[in-house]
Scaffold this active site. Structure first.
Site, PDB file in Angstrom:
ATOM      1  N   GLU A 218     -15.819  -3.905  37.816  1.00  0.00           N
ATOM      2  CA  GLU A 218     -14.996  -3.598  39.163  1.00  0.00           C
ATOM      3  C   GLU A 218     -15.532  -4.108  40.290  1.00  0.00           C
ATOM      4  OE1 GLU A 218     -12.334  -2.276  39.069  1.00  0.00           O
ATOM      5  OE2 GLU A 218     -12.087  -0.645  37.353  1.00  0.00           O
ATOM      6  N   ARG A 222     -13.199  -6.792  42.517  1.00  0.00           N
ATOM      7  CA  ARG A 222     -12.718  -6.253  43.731  1.00  0.00           C
ATOM      8  C   ARG A 222     -13.737  -6.878  44.922  1.00  0.00           C
ATOM      9  NH1 ARG A 222     -10.276  -0.415  42.767  1.00  0.00           N
ATOM     10  NH2 ARG A 222     -10.175  -0.191  40.572  1.00  0.00           N
ATOM     11  N   ASP A 368      -6.621  -5.984  28.397  1.00  0.00           N
ATOM     12  CA  ASP A 368      -5.442  -6.866  29.172  1.00  0.00           C
ATOM     13  C   ASP A 368      -6.315  -8.194  29.665  1.00  0.00           C
ATOM     14  OD1 ASP A 368      -7.334  -5.312  30.705  1.00  0.00           O
ATOM     15  OD2 ASP A 368      -5.581  -4.474  31.993  1.00  0.00           O
ATOM     16  N   GLU A 537       0.877  -4.055  38.563  1.00  0.00           N
ATOM     17  CA  GLU A 537       1.145  -5.068  37.613  1.00  0.00           C
ATOM     18  C   GLU A 537       2.698  -5.606  37.323  1.00  0.00           C
ATOM     19  OE1 GLU A 537      -2.619  -3.282  37.050  1.00  0.00           O
ATOM     20  OE2 GLU A 537      -0.616  -2.367  37.065  1.00  0.00           O
ATOM     21  N   THR A 624      -7.865 -11.008  38.838  1.00  0.00           N
ATOM     22  CA  THR A 624      -7.030  -9.923  38.355  1.00  0.00           C
ATOM     23  C   THR A 624      -7.023  -8.676  39.290  1.00  0.00           C
ATOM     24  OG1 THR A 624      -6.964  -8.443  36.296  1.00  0.00           O
ATOM     25  CG2 THR A 624      -8.813  -8.649  37.088  1.00  0.00           C
TER      26      THR A 624
END
Length: 642
Positions: A218, A222, A368, A537, A624
């Site tokens: 994360e 980010r 994913d 998404e 992502t």
């Protein structure tokens, strides 16, 4: 309409006693025709031998009227041809001409169901100014979201918009600020750029040195990703910055400070790699202590371990230090050697043994972005696509074949295509469950097919293989399913998870609440899955598919989704809130604005409505978390093989 050539009656009063519909009732009656008809009806009373002066005057009057009508009509035609629509519209407001009296009644436009509308692209061709206006609405939404965060939660990771306070769920590094910065730069939201940049320059380095545990994945996607993307868009690496299309007049951040903070953070995150006995990094890092440890169960998510490479490789390129790239690329090199199920992998991996754990295979949570980064790392590092990184595209290709063979199904009764799960591996049962997270896949498939150029250009240059064309069609089919997950609910917003009716499955379950949806019986939404977290998404895939196919339906779908966000999640005092139940009206709320709503969802919507091809997909790759990095060409990259 089929079955009849006549026009529909406006009411039952217009249907004759015998049930026949008389279309003549809706024609404007011609005054000239009425006079002539009257004369014709009474003609038996008048003989040529009895012709009088009165009759002559009557005939002369009729002839004069006929001349006036015909002259006025021809004048209208000439003026229309000479002066165009404006004059024609003015004439339309004058006295009616003879053609007006004889015209047929207007045809009512056909009433098409929503899904049929998108089959006619002419209905979707909005003017450029219309899309610019819609793009402006997205920018206004971003500024509204930021205003709530800035007022009530500045410096916290996330905003709780209903209770007007902040919360730290991502390590306390001001995640919303960093996640939002490149979005603000792209949109030209100068006030946000100034406020976010100042906070980062004044506070982030200190926060990194003082804070405790953060999740490697994360924090990388980010915070590190956000810092590096803003660094590039602010002109930090001048050789490629000009390709972005972001106007040079837009306010930028201080690139030197962004790079300095990025290196300090990455040096601490590297401990997750160097502290592991294998190439698989540990899941968590204690920033202030310079230590790392595994999750309580000892496992790492497959997607988390394999979704670090875009960020670390780009940092090696701009810093000139290959250590970041080396550590991250070893993960994929190691995964290349592990056994797989037709290219598919379990969702857990053990950093102690370096082996996959369990048999659960899915493209939703914890699986994913493994598949996403196989392609995107290969795309990012152009110089090595046909040499040292060729194995990544081969892994991606094999995995997509495995998806089509093992995970792809169609719903009943209406044949929506979806990607299910194998909770117990290939020898276990199939689950017709699909997370909203899986809706990243249409965009990834489209990118893999054309490598970022438009479908039209790829076809003209004969660059698409049969498999590319098949994957591109699958991308469009899956995007349709993802969109219907929105349109099947009462709010027009998708649930976190959906189940699908398939042949032989009689379990059933609750629907989405929108009884007018064609797919109401195809999609099941269980009570615990009805929440919406403002996820990106689907709009991500709509953005990619619009750029590649140039089909305007993807823009229209995105606009409908944006309108639903505006209607049901916007908080008047500032910010947007997650929802607890998208199937009920009014929807219950969760009092949380995720960082990715500003970092991803609104960014992709803004770019979807963009008219200038900002951040072209053959020159940029999005991580992502939707942070764009330039494709590294020629000798730009610090080689991981050094």
């Amino acid at each position: 309409m089929s079955g009849t050539s006549g026009h529909l009656p406006y009411s039952m009063r217009d249907v004759g006693a015998g049930g026949a519909y008389n279309n003549a009732k809706f024609r404007h009656r011609s005054r000239l025709k009425m006079v002539l008809q009257s004369l014709s009806t009474n003609s038996s009373k008048y003989r040529c031998g009895k012709f009088t002066v009165g009759k002559f005057l009557c005939l002369l009057m009729v002839s004069g009227l006929l001349y006036l009508f015909l002259h006025k009509g021809s004048e209208g035609i000439v003026s229309s041809e000479l002066h165009g629509k404006e004059v024609q519209n003015k004439n339309a407001r004058r006295a009616p001409n003879i053609r007006t009296f004889w015209r047929k009644p207007p045809r009512l436009p056909p009433r098409l169901p929503p899904n049929e509308i998108y089959k006619n692209n002419s209905l979707l061709q909005q003017s450029p100014s219309e899309w610019t206006s819609r793009q402006k609405k997205v920018k206004e939404a971003f500024e509204h979201a930021w205003s709530g965060y800035q007022k009530y939660a500045m410096g916290y990771d996330e905003l709780m918009p209903l209770s007007h306070r902040g919360t730290d769920g991502l390590g306390g590094l001001g995640a919303t600020i960093v996640d939002s910065l490149d979005t603000a730069i792209i949109m030209g939201a100068d006030d946000v750029v100034s406020e976010a940049s100042k906070w980062i320059e004044d506070n982030l380095m200190k926060r990194i040195s003082e804070k405790g545990q953060v999740n490697l994945f994360e924090t990388t996607i980010r915070v590190l990703g956000g810092l590096l993307s803003a660094y590039h868009l602010s002109g930090g690496d001048h050789p490629g910055a000009g390709d972005s299309g972001v106007p040079v007049t837009y306010k930028k951040a201080n690139p030197e400070r962004l790079l300095e903070v990025s290196k300090d953070l990455a040096d601490r995150l590297l401990l997750a790699f160097t502290s592991s006995p294998t190439a698989i990094p540990l899941s968590d890092v204690i920033l202030r202590d310079h230590t790392a440890h595994a999750a309580p169960d000892g496992l790492s998510s497959t997607s988390e371990a394999s979704t670090l490479q875009l960020e670390f490789s780009y940092l090696s390129k701009v810093s000139g230090d290959p250590k970041y790239d080396r550590a991250a690329m070893k993960v994929l090199e190691h995964m290349h050697t592990l056994p797989k199920v037709e290219g598919l992998v379990p969702i857990y991996i053990n950093p102690s043994s370096g082996q996959f754990s369990g048999e659960n295979i899915r493209l939703g949570s914890r699986g994913d972005s493994y598949y996403e980064y196989l392609l995107k790392v290969w795309v990012q590092q152009e110089e090595y696509r046909d040499s040292s990184l060729k194995y990544l595209f081969e892994m991606y290709t094999e995995a997509m074949r495995g998806v089509k063979h093992l995970l792809l199904r169609k719903t009943v009764p209406n044949g929506l295509v979806f990607v299910g799960e194998l909770p117990s591996g290939r020898n276990g049962g199939f689950s017709p469950k699909m997370d909203h997270l899986v809706c990243f896949l249409p965009g990834t498939l489209a990118l893999g097919a054309t490598k970022g150029i438009t479908k039209r250009k790829a076809l003209e240059s004969n660059l698409l293989t049969d498999e590319d064309k098949e994957n591109l069609q699958l991308a469009e089919d899956l995007a349709k399913t993802c969109v219907e997950m929105y349109f099947v609910t009462s709010t027009g917003l998708a649930p976190e998870i959906a189940y699908f009716h398939i042949e032989g499955d009689t379990e059933g379950g609750p629907d989405g609440g929108n009884k007018s949806s064609k797919y109401i019986n195809d999609i099941i939404i269980k009570p615990l899955d009805r929440h919406n977290l403002l996820r990106p998404e689907t709009v991500e895939s709509l953005f990619v598919l619009y750029r590649i196919t140039e089909d305007p339906k993807y823009r229209e779908w995105g606009w409908q989704i944006f309108q639903a966000f505006e209607k049901y999640t916007k908080v008047d005092s500032g910010g947007y809130t997650s929802l607890d139940d998208v199937t009920s009206l009014p929807p219950s709320t969760r009092d949380k604005m995720e960082t990715f709503f500003l970092g991803e969802t609104l960014k992709y919507l803004y770019l979807l409505f963009d008219e200038n091809n900002t951040l072209p997909l053959d020159k940029y790759v999005f991580n992502t978390e939707a942070h764009p990095f330039p494709v590294m060409r020629s000798t730009e990259r610090a080689s991981h093989s050094v």
